[in-house]
Write an enzyme that holds these catalytic residues in place. Structure first.
Site, mmCIF file in Angstrom:
data_model
loop_
_atom_site.group_PDB
_atom_site.id
_atom_site.type_symbol
_atom_site.label_atom_id
_atom_site.label_comp_id
_atom_site.label_asym_id
_atom_site.label_seq_id
_atom_site.Cartn_x
_atom_site.Cartn_y
_atom_site.Cartn_z
ATOM 1 N N SER A 139 5.735 9.350 1.947
ATOM 2 C CA SER A 139 6.829 8.366 1.716
ATOM 3 C C SER A 139 8.111 8.770 2.369
ATOM 4 O O SER A 139 9.166 8.361 1.854
ATOM 5 C CB SER A 139 6.924 8.259 0.041
ATOM 6 O OG SER A 139 5.838 7.988 -0.461
ATOM 7 N N LYS B 187 -3.178 6.214 10.322
ATOM 8 C CA LYS B 187 -4.348 6.194 9.633
ATOM 9 C C LYS B 187 -5.303 5.008 9.845
ATOM 10 O O LYS B 187 -5.380 4.878 11.024
ATOM 11 C CB LYS B 187 -3.940 5.703 7.990
ATOM 12 C CG LYS B 187 -2.795 6.800 7.652
ATOM 13 C CD LYS B 187 -2.357 6.859 6.146
ATOM 14 C CE LYS B 187 -1.431 7.885 5.701
ATOM 15 N NZ LYS B 187 -1.010 8.151 4.208
ATOM 16 N N HIS C 153 -5.937 16.374 6.356
ATOM 17 C CA HIS C 153 -5.166 15.384 5.619
ATOM 18 C C HIS C 153 -5.778 15.260 4.191
ATOM 19 O O HIS C 153 -6.750 15.045 4.287
ATOM 20 C CB HIS C 153 -5.005 14.120 6.367
ATOM 21 C CG HIS C 153 -3.956 13.012 5.904
ATOM 22 N ND1 HIS C 153 -4.267 12.477 4.629
ATOM 23 C CD2 HIS C 153 -2.686 13.111 6.082
ATOM 24 C CE1 HIS C 153 -3.194 11.883 4.432
ATOM 25 N NE2 HIS C 153 -2.130 12.074 5.263
ATOM 26 N N GLY D 88 1.823 7.906 0.134
ATOM 27 C CA GLY D 88 1.766 6.451 -0.113
ATOM 28 C C GLY D 88 2.173 6.113 -1.299
ATOM 29 O O GLY D 88 1.965 4.787 -1.787
ATOM 30 N N GLU E 192 -5.990 12.734 2.443
ATOM 31 C CA GLU E 192 -6.987 11.500 2.259
ATOM 32 C C GLU E 192 -8.392 11.953 2.609
ATOM 33 O O GLU E 192 -9.352 11.207 2.188
ATOM 34 C CB GLU E 192 -6.289 10.479 3.108
ATOM 35 C CG GLU E 192 -5.300 9.909 2.351
ATOM 36 C CD GLU E 192 -4.208 9.002 3.169
ATOM 37 O OE1 GLU E 192 -4.353 8.650 4.245
ATOM 38 O OE2 GLU E 192 -3.149 8.689 2.711
ATOM 39 N N ASN F 40 1.445 8.431 11.815
ATOM 40 C CA ASN F 40 0.069 8.624 11.447
ATOM 41 C C ASN F 40 -0.232 7.328 11.117
ATOM 42 O O ASN F 40 -0.164 6.511 9.975
ATOM 43 C CB ASN F 40 -0.076 9.746 10.338
ATOM 44 C CG ASN F 40 -1.545 9.626 9.675
ATOM 45 O OD1 ASN F 40 -2.702 8.915 10.424
ATOM 46 N ND2 ASN F 40 -1.734 10.175 8.629
ATOM 47 N N GLU G 63 2.758 18.285 2.779
ATOM 48 C CA GLU G 63 2.364 16.881 2.102
ATOM 49 C C GLU G 63 1.859 17.208 0.648
ATOM 50 O O GLU G 63 0.876 16.973 0.367
ATOM 51 C CB GLU G 63 1.404 16.359 3.218
ATOM 52 C CG GLU G 63 1.528 16.493 4.388
ATOM 53 C CD GLU G 63 1.244 15.046 5.127
ATOM 54 O OE1 GLU G 63 2.116 14.645 5.826
ATOM 55 O OE2 GLU G 63 0.258 14.598 4.651
HETATM 56 P P1 PGA Z 1 3.040 7.970 3.791
HETATM 57 O O1 PGA Z 1 1.821 8.797 4.290
HETATM 58 O O2 PGA Z 1 4.050 7.986 4.745
HETATM 59 O O3 PGA Z 1 2.342 6.587 3.874
HETATM 60 O O4 PGA Z 1 3.251 8.499 2.419
HETATM 61 C C1 PGA Z 1 2.276 10.151 4.930
HETATM 62 C C2 PGA Z 1 1.081 10.951 5.214
HETATM 63 O O5 PGA Z 1 -0.086 10.672 5.107
HETATM 64 O O6 PGA Z 1 1.314 11.969 5.918
#
Ligand code: PGA
Length: 267
Positions: free
Chosen positions: A226, A25, A109, A187, A111, A23, A181
């Protein structure tokens, strides 16, 4: 009485094959993407057991379509509209994505859910739009830290799934993807422990299986939050973890390659 999907059923359905989704982003540009994709292709073309998908921002999907053709890497989008068509300025429909060969789409997601106030109902509509247009949805579910500390994670995720089940039944989860998640892990550098991931993945599989065993056996459940080269293997070998959704560590080819290699090993 709750049913669980048998290991045999999982094997037959191809679930033994792990899936790793990058991803990106809101990162990248034409030049950086070109370099990163070339590195991905060189590093990942030897993988036999693991499927790789890259989800990029809309403007770069055509670039993915072009540069990933004839490779073992698939691609997808990070969001779709909840409606099929109409006066929705700035939205992109499932049919539009399908129009030029998109296969996957991330839905719900956290976010987006947080920043753009997406409700469980909105996310359910997006999930259904994806299914109706032949895209494979990657539905993100997860709890906040406060919800985890209060022991509410099953309740929260159960409700996210129930919103879809109430409208379309559990059969809609066949050949779909759910990504567990935990919001506190995204993150932050603080991934779930393998024990935490195992418990939530089992809960998700069993919840679907208790209504539709066949759908549960054809559902992939990813872990996201992460994942890095150091923790990938211990998370990806856990039962009911069919792969990972990788944010930050997908932006750098060497680390991503290590995560994909760990997935291959975990198959
Ligand atoms: P990350 O993001 O690996 O940076 O924690 C994971 C995600 O947003 O699914």
């Amino acid at each position: 009485m709750s049913q669980t999907a048998s290991p045999d059923l999982l094997k037959k359905s191809g679930l033994a094959k792990k899936l790793v989704v990058a991803n990106w982003k809101m990162h990248g540009n034409l030049e950086k993407n070109k370099v990163l994709l070339a590195q991905y292709i060189a590093a990942l073309s030897g993988l036999k057991q693991t499927k790789i998908v890259v989800c990029a921002p809309y403007p770069y999907l055509a670039q993915l379509q072009q540069l990933l053709q004839h490779t073992n890497i698939s691609w997808g989008a990070q969001n779709i509209a909840k409606n099929a068509e109409g006066a929705y300025t700035g939205e992109v429909s499932a049919a539009m994505l399908k129009d030029f060969g998109c296969e996957y789409v991330i839905v719900g997601h956290s976010e987006r859910a947080t920043a753009y106030c997406e409700s469980d109902e909105n996310i359910a509509q997006k999930f259904v739009q994806a299914k109706q247009h032949g895209l494979t949805p990657i539905l993100c579910v997860g709890e906040t830290l406060i919800e985890r500390e209060a022991g509410l994670m099953e309740l929260v995720i159960g409700k996210q799934l129930d919103t879809i089940i109430a409208q379309h039944g559990a059969a809609i989860f066949a050949d779909s993807i759910i990504s567990y998640e935990p919001i506190w892990a995204i993150g932050t550098g603080l991934a779930a422990t393998p024990i935490q991931a195992q418990a939530m993945h089992k809960f998700i599989r069993n919840k679907i299986a208790s209504i539709d065993k066949e759908a549960a056996s054809r559902l992939k459940i990813l872990y996201g939050g992460s994942i890095n080269p150091q923790n990938a293997l211990q998370l990806l070998v856990v039962s009911n973890v069919d792969g990972g959704l990788v944010g930050k560590c997908s932006l750098e080819a060497q680390g991503f390659e290590k995560i994909c290699a760990a997935a291959d090993m975990a198959n």
